[in-house]
Design a protein around this motif. Sequence first.
Motif, PDB file in Angstrom:
ATOM      1  N   ARG A 251       0.960  -1.217   0.080  1.00 17.13           N
ATOM      2  CA  ARG A 251       0.038  -0.058  -0.112  1.00 17.13           C
ATOM      3  C   ARG A 251       0.808   1.142  -0.080  1.00 17.13           C
ATOM      4  O   ARG A 251       1.866   1.263   0.680  1.00 17.13           O
ATOM      5  CB  ARG A 251      -0.847  -0.022   1.161  1.00 17.13           C
ATOM      6  N   SER A 252       0.432   2.494  -0.682  1.00 15.92           N
ATOM      7  CA  SER A 252       0.981   3.512  -0.552  1.00 15.92           C
ATOM      8  C   SER A 252      -0.121   4.592  -0.555  1.00 15.92           C
ATOM      9  O   SER A 252      -0.967   4.273  -1.425  1.00 15.92           O
ATOM     10  CB  SER A 252       1.711   3.779  -1.942  1.00 15.92           C
ATOM     11  N   GLU A 253       0.255   5.607   0.130  1.00 14.16           N
ATOM     12  CA  GLU A 253      -0.740   6.617   0.455  1.00 14.16           C
ATOM     13  C   GLU A 253      -0.327   8.060  -0.371  1.00 14.16           C
ATOM     14  O   GLU A 253      -0.941   9.071  -0.096  1.00 14.16           O
ATOM     15  CB  GLU A 253      -1.127   7.065   1.903  1.00 14.16           C
ATOM     16  N   ARG A 254       0.645   7.580  -1.149  1.00 12.03           N
ATOM     17  CA  ARG A 254       1.308   9.140  -1.872  1.00 12.03           C
ATOM     18  C   ARG A 254       0.231   9.294  -2.650  1.00 12.03           C
ATOM     19  O   ARG A 254      -0.786   8.459  -3.422  1.00 12.03           O
ATOM     20  CB  ARG A 254       2.617   8.692  -2.574  1.00 12.03           C
ATOM     21  N   PHE A 255       0.355  10.635  -3.389  1.00  6.86           N
ATOM     22  CA  PHE A 255      -0.588  11.037  -4.471  1.00  6.86           C
ATOM     23  C   PHE A 255      -0.152  10.574  -5.834  1.00  6.86           C
ATOM     24  O   PHE A 255      -0.980  10.366  -6.811  1.00  6.86           O
ATOM     25  CB  PHE A 255      -0.474  12.785  -4.652  1.00  6.86           C
ATOM     26  N   VAL A 256       1.256  10.313  -5.899  1.00  6.01           N
ATOM     27  CA  VAL A 256       1.703   9.526  -7.230  1.00  6.01           C
ATOM     28  C   VAL A 256       2.417   8.607  -6.785  1.00  6.01           C
ATOM     29  O   VAL A 256       3.353   8.854  -6.024  1.00  6.01           O
ATOM     30  CB  VAL A 256       2.044  10.710  -8.361  1.00  6.01           C
ATOM     31  N   VAL A 257       2.394   7.423  -7.558  1.00  5.49           N
ATOM     32  CA  VAL A 257       3.461   6.369  -6.948  1.00  5.49           C
ATOM     33  C   VAL A 257       3.949   5.909  -8.202  1.00  5.49           C
ATOM     34  O   VAL A 257       3.308   5.818  -9.442  1.00  5.49           O
ATOM     35  CB  VAL A 257       2.480   5.250  -6.491  1.00  5.49           C
ATOM     36  N   ALA A 258       5.240   5.573  -8.304  1.00  3.12           N
ATOM     37  CA  ALA A 258       6.016   4.962  -9.413  1.00  3.12           C
ATOM     38  C   ALA A 258       6.076   3.509  -9.288  1.00  3.12           C
ATOM     39  O   ALA A 258       6.899   3.094  -8.172  1.00  3.12           O
ATOM     40  CB  ALA A 258       7.649   5.694  -9.364  1.00  3.12           C
ATOM     41  N   LEU A 259       5.543   2.560 -10.143  1.00  2.71           N
ATOM     42  CA  LEU A 259       5.404   1.368 -10.002  1.00  2.71           C
ATOM     43  C   LEU A 259       6.871   0.793 -10.997  1.00  2.71           C
ATOM     44  O   LEU A 259       6.822   0.986 -12.118  1.00  2.71           O
ATOM     45  CB  LEU A 259       4.335   0.762 -10.520  1.00  2.71           C
ATOM     46  N   CYS A 260       7.430  -0.339 -10.198  1.00  4.38           N
ATOM     47  CA  CYS A 260       8.488  -0.775 -10.989  1.00  4.38           C
ATOM     48  C   CYS A 260       8.097  -1.831 -12.039  1.00  4.38           C
ATOM     49  O   CYS A 260       7.230  -2.521 -11.758  1.00  4.38           O
ATOM     50  CB  CYS A 260       9.236  -1.578  -9.844  1.00  4.38           C
ATOM     51  N   THR A 261       8.526  -1.674 -13.331  1.00  7.37           N
ATOM     52  CA  THR A 261       8.181  -2.507 -14.177  1.00  7.37           C
ATOM     53  C   THR A 261       9.355  -3.206 -14.959  1.00  7.37           C
ATOM     54  O   THR A 261       9.187  -4.166 -15.735  1.00  7.37           O
ATOM     55  CB  THR A 261       7.821  -1.753 -15.713  1.00  7.37           C
ATOM     56  N   CYS A 262      10.442  -3.152 -14.228  1.00  4.14           N
ATOM     57  CA  CYS A 262      11.611  -4.074 -14.818  1.00  4.14           C
ATOM     58  C   CYS A 262      11.956  -4.888 -13.734  1.00  4.14           C
ATOM     59  O   CYS A 262      12.698  -5.858 -13.990  1.00  4.14           O
ATOM     60  CB  CYS A 262      13.007  -3.100 -14.857  1.00  4.14           C
TER      61      CYS A 262
END
Length: 62
Positions: free
Chosen positions: A22-33
């Motif tokens: 879970r993340s409560e941040r406004f924008v999250v960077a999801l790992c794709t590699c």
Amino acid sequence: MRGPDLVEGPVEIVLDDGTVARSERFVVALCTCRRSRIYPWCDTSHRPRERAVPPSEDRSPT
């Protein structure tokens, strides 16, 4: 090579093993590699690394 996917938060992700991230941040960077040490979040491990080159000695003629 591809960078992360940016997703508007808050975010809840169910991982392959069933755990929930879970993340409560406004924008999250999801790992794709899948190189990130904090997967599923991106830690910029996808970026090429440059080796630190020691400064060369002054070789000007005397």
